[in-house]
Write a protein that holds these residues in place. Structure first.
Motif, PDB file in Angstrom:
ATOM      1  N   ILE A  13      18.489   7.239  -5.283  1.00  0.00           N
ATOM      2  CA  ILE A  13      19.836   7.254  -4.709  1.00  0.00           C
ATOM      3  C   ILE A  13      20.694   8.320  -5.384  1.00  0.00           C
ATOM      4  O   ILE A  13      21.489   9.026  -4.740  1.00  0.00           O
ATOM      5  N   GLY A  14      20.525   8.483  -6.687  1.00  0.00           N
ATOM      6  CA  GLY A  14      21.246   9.530  -7.403  1.00  0.00           C
ATOM      7  C   GLY A  14      20.871  10.917  -6.912  1.00  0.00           C
ATOM      8  O   GLY A  14      21.745  11.788  -6.751  1.00  0.00           O
ATOM      9  N   LEU A  15      19.574  11.131  -6.662  1.00  0.00           N
ATOM     10  CA  LEU A  15      19.128  12.423  -6.137  1.00  0.00           C
ATOM     11  C   LEU A  15      19.719  12.686  -4.753  1.00  0.00           C
ATOM     12  O   LEU A  15      20.185  13.793  -4.461  1.00  0.00           O
ATOM     13  N   ALA A  16      19.721  11.655  -3.906  1.00  0.00           N
ATOM     14  CA  ALA A  16      20.313  11.797  -2.572  1.00  0.00           C
ATOM     15  C   ALA A  16      21.813  12.086  -2.671  1.00  0.00           C
ATOM     16  O   ALA A  16      22.361  12.856  -1.861  1.00  0.00           O
ATOM     17  N   ALA A  17      22.479  11.495  -3.656  1.00  0.00           N
ATOM     18  CA  ALA A  17      23.915  11.728  -3.831  1.00  0.00           C
ATOM     19  C   ALA A  17      24.186  13.181  -4.210  1.00  0.00           C
ATOM     20  O   ALA A  17      25.174  13.779  -3.755  1.00  0.00           O
ATOM     21  N   ILE A  18      23.322  13.769  -5.030  1.00  0.00           N
ATOM     22  CA  ILE A  18      23.491  15.179  -5.402  1.00  0.00           C
ATOM     23  C   ILE A  18      23.367  16.067  -4.170  1.00  0.00           C
ATOM     24  O   ILE A  18      24.178  16.979  -3.948  1.00  0.00           O
ATOM     25  N   PHE A  19      22.364  15.805  -3.340  1.00  0.00           N
ATOM     26  CA  PHE A  19      22.203  16.596  -2.122  1.00  0.00           C
ATOM     27  C   PHE A  19      23.351  16.337  -1.142  1.00  0.00           C
ATOM     28  O   PHE A  19      23.751  17.228  -0.391  1.00  0.00           O
ATOM     29  N   GLY A  20      23.890  15.103  -1.145  1.00  0.00           N
ATOM     30  CA  GLY A  20      25.048  14.818  -0.318  1.00  0.00           C
ATOM     31  C   GLY A  20      26.254  15.621  -0.751  1.00  0.00           C
ATOM     32  O   GLY A  20      27.001  16.150   0.086  1.00  0.00           O
ATOM     33  N   TYR A  21      26.451  15.719  -2.059  1.00  0.00           N
ATOM     34  CA  TYR A  21      27.541  16.550  -2.592  1.00  0.00           C
ATOM     35  C   TYR A  21      27.349  17.999  -2.169  1.00  0.00           C
ATOM     36  O   TYR A  21      28.308  18.675  -1.761  1.00  0.00           O
TER      37      TYR A  21
END
Length: 228
Positions: free
Chosen positions: A118-126
């Motif tokens: 989820i943290g990795l997905a959040a970085i790509f979302g940013y």
């Protein structure tokens, strides 16, 4: 945190400190003016000022269109990366078992794995939001370039205001694009966490060093060195 050791917390803190510290050094610090990004901002300003003197600005709008296309590519890539990251949640148990068999990876719980994904997905979302906003700003830049008045048909104050607005919009678009790319680079460092906290720290240090060299000690930066 559930499923995380103290070293994981230290590694995550080092990652976040590296990201924010790099942001400060490149954009706000006392030596930020020597970074490649800031040196290019000076060239953006010169580009707009020279475009002001041209009656035909087709080439300028074409160049701006190229910048838009590159930004759109990265925005689309961010969405693909988000989807790929979230897909990992569908096979958590199998992936955790695979990593447990690797000799250089530390064992992790299902909850810890899901939090990392989820943290990795959040970085790509940013990154996506940065690229999408940069694309919109470059679109505004095209309009502002087209709206640049001829110096012969306006007052010096009006000409200077138009140059200032277009330059600042161009710089803002480039700034958000750079932050999106920065997120991509730090996402590579974040992948080290899936191998363990020690690898996480090592990956972060390697990415931070590479990014610092590109901004302050790369061959691209030396292009702007004054010749005696």
């Amino acid at each position: 945190m559930a499923g995380f050791a103290t070293l994981d917390t230290i590694a995550l803190a080092f990652f976040l400190a590296s990201w924010f510290g790099y942001h400060f050094v490149v954009e706000l610090g006392p030596h930020s003016g020597k970074s490649l990004n800031m040196l290019m901002n000076l060239r953006r300003a010169r580009w707009v000022r020279e475009a002001m003197e041209r009656d035909n600005r087709i080439v300028d709008t074409q160049v701006m269109g190229g910048l838009q296309n590159g930004t759109a590519f990265f925005a689309s890539t961010s969405l693909i990366a988000i989807g790929g990251s979230l897909t990992l949640l569908q096979s958590t148990d199998r992936v955790v078992a695979v990593f447990a068999d690797l000799p250089f990876a530390t064992t992790t719980s299902t909850a810890a794995w899901e939090i990392k994904v989820i943290g990795l997905a959040a970085i790509f979302g940013y990154a996506f939001f940065k690229f999408a906003w940069s694309y919109r700003l470059f679109n505004y830049c095209v309009i502002l370039v087209g709206a640049l008045p001829s110096p012969r048909q306006c007052t010096p104050e009006e000409a200077e205001q138009a140059v200032h607005e277009t330059t600042q919009m161009n710089i803002a678009a480039g700034r958000h694009f750079n932050r999106g790319q920065r997120a991509f680079f730090f996402a590579l460092a974040y992948l080290g966490w899936f191998l363990g906290p020690v690898a996480f720290i090592g990956f972060t240090a390697a990415v931070l060093t590479a990014m610092w060299r590109r901004q302050f000690a790369s061959d691209a930066t030396r292009v702007f060195e004054r010749r005696s």
